[in-house]
Design an enzyme around this catalytic site. Structure first.
Site, PDB file in Angstrom:
ATOM      1  N   ASP A 137       0.817  -1.211   0.000  1.00 20.29           N
ATOM      2  CA  ASP A 137       0.000   0.000   0.000  1.00 20.29           C
ATOM      3  C   ASP A 137       0.857   1.269   0.000  1.00 20.29           C
ATOM      4  O   ASP A 137       2.090   1.215   0.032  1.00 20.29           O
ATOM      5  CB  ASP A 137      -0.926  -0.049   1.230  1.00 20.29           C
ATOM      6  CG  ASP A 137      -2.320   0.480   0.929  1.00 20.29           C
ATOM      7  OD1 ASP A 137      -2.473   1.309   0.021  1.00 20.29           O
ATOM      8  OD2 ASP A 137      -3.267   0.060   1.638  1.00 20.29           O
ATOM      9  N   ASP A 202      -9.650   4.048  -3.722  1.00 20.28           N
ATOM     10  CA  ASP A 202     -10.607   3.131  -3.113  1.00 20.28           C
ATOM     11  C   ASP A 202     -12.014   3.579  -3.519  1.00 20.28           C
ATOM     12  O   ASP A 202     -12.241   4.749  -3.801  1.00 20.28           O
ATOM     13  CB  ASP A 202     -10.498   3.160  -1.583  1.00 20.28           C
ATOM     14  CG  ASP A 202      -9.250   2.440  -1.091  1.00 20.28           C
ATOM     15  OD1 ASP A 202      -8.345   2.206  -1.902  1.00 20.28           O
ATOM     16  OD2 ASP A 202      -9.185   2.117   0.101  1.00 20.28           O
TER      17      ASP A 202
END
Length: 310
Positions: A137, A202
């Protein structure tokens, strides 16, 4: 598109887009050994394994808050009392593969130990545990430690470190770059470093967000091909209040895009409709086509679109 076919990361992995599952949108930080074991069992029982799904991927929050005395990552002893290696063995025994999560920064998005400065030992640890897939990430990146470098350059540097660490780890692992910041274009450097890279922020289980992610990925087809794929994110099939038609169209769009198909729903409690969508062999065959050329829009006429994929 010629460049897209000459992948430097030609290690035999992800020659077609990875198929699997990730817990994040179903359970977020509520992840433990039981969830992963039950999901592996559900992947077999539902027919998903038979349809080609392989990866059972753990997202953020699996770690202990501190590294061990030797600086190595360790699993949260309450969530994973038997550790990750035993869990990998359980998943492998079912003919499946285990995925795990880290972050290039000082901490993960949820505040657990990041991998900055620990890339080699973390990759080696994952290899020793028998991990098959690593998602990394883009949170808590200390840009001040990289004076004069753009975010794009910092991303290329940090994910390059991870890529080399995985290649030296002694185990083949699918490497997933998870840069959700739209100002950083991971697809521009992802190809020789990783097997897949995020193309959007996201998102959530609404039709508008699904279409937005698909529309963006559709413009990046030239960057994808066997060994490296555009990733419009984990699928929303079976999440939120999407209708069966929306779920079905979502799954078809991701397949047209040659996207990795990572189910995001709870496989243990999914409806027969969700199972039917996720195991549709004809649609999966489109996603898994060996030529690996993503689909494009041929025509847009108001709300109607015509897509084609060779």
């Amino acid at each position: 598109a010629g460049a897209a076919t000459a992948h430097a990361l030609d290690d035999g992995l992800a020659r077609t887009p990875p198929l699997g599952w990730n817990n994040w949108y179903a359970t977020f930080c509520d992840v433990d050994e039981q969830l992963i074991k039950q999901t592996a069992d559900a992947m077999v029982a539902s027919g998903m394994r038979e349809a080609g799904y392989r990866y059972v991927n753990i997202d953020d929050c699996w770690m202990a808050r501190e590294r061990d005395s030797r600086g190595r990552l360790q699993a949260d002893p309450d969530k994973f009392p038997n550790g990750i290696k035993a869990l990998a063995d359980y998943v492998h025994a079912r003919g499946l593969k285990l995925g795990i999560y880290e972050d290039v920064g000082t901490k993960t998005c949820a505040g657990y130990p990041g991998s900055l400065g620990h890339e080699r030992e973390d990759a080696r640890t994952f290899a020793e545990w028998g991990v098959d897939f690593v998602k990394v990430d883009w949170c808590n990146v200390p840009f001040d430690q990289f004076p004069g470098m753009s975010q794009q350059e910092v991303a290329k540097e940090l994910y390059g470190r991870w890529s080399r660490a995985i290649q030296r780890s002694g185990r083949k692992m699918v490497f997933s770059i998870c840069i959700w910041d739209p100002s950083v274009r991971s697809w521009e450097f992802g190809e020789p470093l990783a097997h897949m890279w995020r193309t959007s922020n996201d998102y959530g289980p609404t039709w508008g967000q699904i279409v937005a992610n698909a529309d963006h990925a559709e413009t990046l087809g030239e960057f994808a091909g066997p060994g490296g794929w555009n990733d419009p994110d984990i699928m929303m099939v079976g999440l939120g209040d999407l209708s069966t038609e929306e779920d079905r169209s979502h799954f078809s769009l991701w397949s047209m895009l040659a996207a990795p198909l990572l189910a995001g729903n709870d496989l243990r409690t999914m409806t027969w409709q969700d199972r039917e969508i996720l195991t549709n062999r004809e649609v999966l065959a489109v996603d898994q086509d060996r030529l690996g050329v993503p689909g494009r829009k041929l025509r847009v006429d108001g709300d109607l679109e015509v897509w084609s994929r060779p």
